[in-house]
Write a protein that holds these residues in place. Structure first.
Motif, PDB file in Angstrom:
ATOM      1  N   ALA A   1       0.831  -1.206   0.000  1.00  0.00           N
ATOM      2  CA  ALA A   1       0.000   0.000   0.000  1.00  0.00           C
ATOM      3  C   ALA A   1       0.864   1.255   0.000  1.00  0.00           C
ATOM      4  N   ARG A   2       1.934   1.240   0.782  1.00  0.00           N
ATOM      5  CA  ARG A   2       2.825   2.403   0.845  1.00  0.00           C
ATOM      6  C   ARG A   2       3.427   2.709  -0.523  1.00  0.00           C
ATOM      7  N   ARG A   3       3.849   1.669  -1.224  1.00  0.00           N
ATOM      8  CA  ARG A   3       4.453   1.868  -2.538  1.00  0.00           C
ATOM      9  C   ARG A   3       3.433   2.368  -3.552  1.00  0.00           C
ATOM     10  N   LEU A   4       2.219   1.844  -3.502  1.00  0.00           N
ATOM     11  CA  LEU A   4       1.173   2.291  -4.415  1.00  0.00           C
ATOM     12  C   LEU A   4       0.800   3.745  -4.166  1.00  0.00           C
ATOM     13  N   ILE A   5       0.815   4.129  -2.888  1.00  0.00           N
ATOM     14  CA  ILE A   5       0.532   5.532  -2.561  1.00  0.00           C
ATOM     15  C   ILE A   5       1.630   6.425  -3.111  1.00  0.00           C
ATOM     16  N   GLU A   6       2.867   5.971  -3.034  1.00  0.00           N
ATOM     17  CA  GLU A   6       3.989   6.742  -3.574  1.00  0.00           C
ATOM     18  C   GLU A   6       3.854   6.944  -5.082  1.00  0.00           C
ATOM     19  N   ILE A   7       3.415   5.886  -5.771  1.00  0.00           N
ATOM     20  CA  ILE A   7       3.246   5.993  -7.222  1.00  0.00           C
ATOM     21  C   ILE A   7       2.164   7.004  -7.571  1.00  0.00           C
ATOM     22  N   GLY A   8       1.086   6.992  -6.793  1.00  0.00           N
ATOM     23  CA  GLY A   8       0.067   8.026  -6.926  1.00  0.00           C
ATOM     24  C   GLY A   8      -0.894   7.867  -8.073  1.00  0.00           C
ATOM     25  N   LYS A   9      -1.009   6.674  -8.643  1.00  0.00           N
ATOM     26  CA  LYS A   9      -1.895   6.487  -9.792  1.00  0.00           C
ATOM     27  C   LYS A   9      -3.224   5.842  -9.421  1.00  0.00           C
ATOM     28  N   LEU A  10      -3.349   5.397  -8.178  1.00  0.00           N
ATOM     29  CA  LEU A  10      -4.586   4.755  -7.739  1.00  0.00           C
ATOM     30  C   LEU A  10      -5.203   5.538  -6.592  1.00  0.00           C
ATOM     31  N   SER A  11      -6.522   5.464  -6.505  1.00  0.00           N
ATOM     32  CA  SER A  11      -7.199   6.090  -5.373  1.00  0.00           C
ATOM     33  C   SER A  11      -6.950   5.273  -4.119  1.00  0.00           C
ATOM     34  N   LEU A  12      -7.144   5.895  -2.955  1.00  0.00           N
ATOM     35  CA  LEU A  12      -6.950   5.169  -1.705  1.00  0.00           C
ATOM     36  C   LEU A  12      -7.943   4.016  -1.590  1.00  0.00           C
ATOM     37  N   GLU A  13      -9.133   4.215  -2.146  1.00  0.00           N
ATOM     38  CA  GLU A  13     -10.139   3.152  -2.113  1.00  0.00           C
ATOM     39  C   GLU A  13      -9.688   1.940  -2.924  1.00  0.00           C
ATOM     40  N   ASP A  14      -9.099   2.210  -4.109  1.00  0.00           N
ATOM     41  CA  ASP A  14      -8.614   1.099  -4.942  1.00  0.00           C
ATOM     42  C   ASP A  14      -7.460   0.371  -4.265  1.00  0.00           C
ATOM     43  N   ILE A  15      -6.591   1.140  -3.594  1.00  0.00           N
ATOM     44  CA  ILE A  15      -5.457   0.519  -2.891  1.00  0.00           C
ATOM     45  C   ILE A  15      -5.958  -0.353  -1.757  1.00  0.00           C
ATOM     46  N   ALA A  16      -6.963   0.127  -1.041  1.00  0.00           N
ATOM     47  CA  ALA A  16      -7.537  -0.661   0.052  1.00  0.00           C
ATOM     48  C   ALA A  16      -8.127  -1.967  -0.475  1.00  0.00           C
TER      49      ALA A  16
ATOM     50  N   VAL B   1      -5.303   2.471   5.103  1.00  0.00           N
ATOM     51  CA  VAL B   1      -4.644   3.067   3.935  1.00  0.00           C
ATOM     52  C   VAL B   1      -4.511   4.578   4.118  1.00  0.00           C
ATOM     53  N   ARG B   2      -5.546   5.219   4.656  1.00  0.00           N
ATOM     54  CA  ARG B   2      -5.469   6.664   4.912  1.00  0.00           C
ATOM     55  C   ARG B   2      -4.396   6.973   5.948  1.00  0.00           C
ATOM     56  N   GLU B   3      -4.282   6.087   6.968  1.00  0.00           N
ATOM     57  CA  GLU B   3      -3.247   6.267   7.984  1.00  0.00           C
ATOM     58  C   GLU B   3      -1.858   6.200   7.357  1.00  0.00           C
ATOM     59  N   ILE B   4      -1.657   5.237   6.454  1.00  0.00           N
ATOM     60  CA  ILE B   4      -0.377   5.103   5.781  1.00  0.00           C
ATOM     61  C   ILE B   4      -0.093   6.338   4.920  1.00  0.00           C
ATOM     62  N   ALA B   5      -1.120   6.809   4.227  1.00  0.00           N
ATOM     63  CA  ALA B   5      -0.955   7.994   3.374  1.00  0.00           C
ATOM     64  C   ALA B   5      -0.614   9.217   4.202  1.00  0.00           C
ATOM     65  N   ASN B   6      -1.265   9.374   5.339  1.00  0.00           N
ATOM     66  CA  ASN B   6      -0.989  10.553   6.208  1.00  0.00           C
ATOM     67  C   ASN B   6       0.427  10.498   6.748  1.00  0.00           C
ATOM     68  N   LEU B   7       0.923   9.301   7.087  1.00  0.00           N
ATOM     69  CA  LEU B   7       2.280   9.183   7.597  1.00  0.00           C
ATOM     70  C   LEU B   7       3.291   9.548   6.528  1.00  0.00           C
ATOM     71  N   GLN B   8       3.004   9.225   5.286  1.00  0.00           N
ATOM     72  CA  GLN B   8       3.927   9.541   4.200  1.00  0.00           C
ATOM     73  C   GLN B   8       3.951  11.032   3.886  1.00  0.00           C
ATOM     74  N   MET B   9       2.895  11.715   4.292  1.00  0.00           N
ATOM     75  CA  MET B   9       2.831  13.163   4.043  1.00  0.00           C
ATOM     76  C   MET B   9       3.575  13.954   5.113  1.00  0.00           C
ATOM     77  N   VAL B  10       3.862  13.314   6.228  1.00  0.00           N
ATOM     78  CA  VAL B  10       4.530  14.008   7.335  1.00  0.00           C
ATOM     79  C   VAL B  10       5.975  14.328   6.979  1.00  0.00           C
TER      80      VAL B  10
END
Length: 299
Positions: free
Chosen positions: A265-280, A290-299
């Motif tokens: 999930a972390r890698r897919l969020i980094e790529i940024g081509k899928l929605s968080l819902e699709d990643i979940a 998934v939102r928690e992982i995304a928020n941590l990557q934004m910190v």
């Protein structure tokens, strides 16, 4: 690392690169090994394998089991000698895998190495060394329908071609039942014990009740009765530890898979081509995770 991962790791001290199957085999001490540590039952085992040998005595038995001294060291469940005959017997339990052939080959090589060292026979001289004649066995207690009498390195790994080294292992499934008395030999009794145990686990889970019921039923059926009566507490302790370890290993395996999903999930969020819902949906994680992982990557 999640708390349940830490719990499993601390309980078992499992290296992070060790698979569930290897870890399970490394840590377990089974009723099989405990039973045949007693020379009386070991002799019964040998007589079941060689009923024609009427001259053998219990005093001729010598253990050559490779002990599990180091966590990553090679060891087998049971190896012994009778006179000049070397018997390496390994319990395969309920999981069928031809990889047992490779393990038995390694057991044989290590055992011969140890034998030559103990008998002080140098390999780098012109004099031919003397080694005992090996016999290789596996007891299989699973439900596989196909039951070959023998498995070999050549057949299983090289399509039956002649090769420089071959290993032939005799497969044992049910043991023998006497036509006169109706009683099973020690192998037959051990196999029945495992089947009763599996039935009770299905009914009662991996609990003390399952173990006590297994012991009660087996004693009533005259299956390993003397052994179970004399070592009931020891058998219960062995099985309870085994159940605890298997549960912890299962937790460890589930945690490893969970961590892999998080990393994906972390890698897919980094790529940024899928929605968080699709990643979940793709990783089988909750959308909140998934939102928690995304928020941590934004910190």
């Amino acid at each position: 690392m999640a708390d349940h991962v830490k719990k499993a790791n601390n309980f078992l001290d499992i290296p992070s690169n060790m698979t569930d199957e290897v870890a399970k085999h490394k840590i377990k001490d089974s009723v099989f090994t405990n039973l045949f540590k007693d020379r009386k039952y070991l002799f019964q085992l040998y007589k079941a394998l060689h009923p024609e040998d009427t001259n053998a005595t219990e005093e001729q038995l010598t253990y050559v089991t490779i002990e599990n001294i180091l966590i990553n060291g090679l060891y087998n469940d049971l190896g012994f000698m009778v006179g000049n005959r070397l018997v390496i017997l390994t319990e395969a339990q309920s999981t069928w895998s031809v990889n047992i052939i490779i393990r038995v080959l390694l057991y044989l090589a290590q055992t011969c190495h140890d034998y030559l060292a103990q008998t002080k026979q140098p390999l780098y001289t012109s004099k031919q060394v003397q080694i005992p004649e090996p016999e290789l066995y596996v007891i299989y207690t699973g439900e596989r329908q196909e039951r070959p009498a023998e498995i070999s390195l050549s057949k299983e790994f090289f399509d039956g071609k002649e090769c420089a080294v071959d290993v032939k292992i005799k497969m044992i499934y049910d043991g023998t039942v006497s036509e006169e008395t109706g009683e099973g030999d020690i192998i037959n009794q051990y196999v029945i014990f495992t089947k009763v145990c599996n039935e009770q686990v299905k009914l009662n889970g991996r609990t003390k009740k399952a173990i006590l019921e297994t012991i009660r039923i087996c004693k009533d059926r005259n299956v390993l009765k003397e052994y179970l009566e004399s070592r009931e507490k020891e058998v219960v302790d062995i099985m309870m530890v085994l159940y605890d370890q298997e549960e912890a290993i299962q937790m460890y395996g589930e945690s490893e898979r969970y961590d892999e999903k998080v990393e994906t999930a972390r890698r897919l969020i980094e790529i940024g081509k899928l929605s968080l819902e699709d990643i979940a949906a793709g990783t089988d994680l909750t959308i909140d995770k998934v939102r928690e992982i995304a928020n941590l990557q934004m910190v």
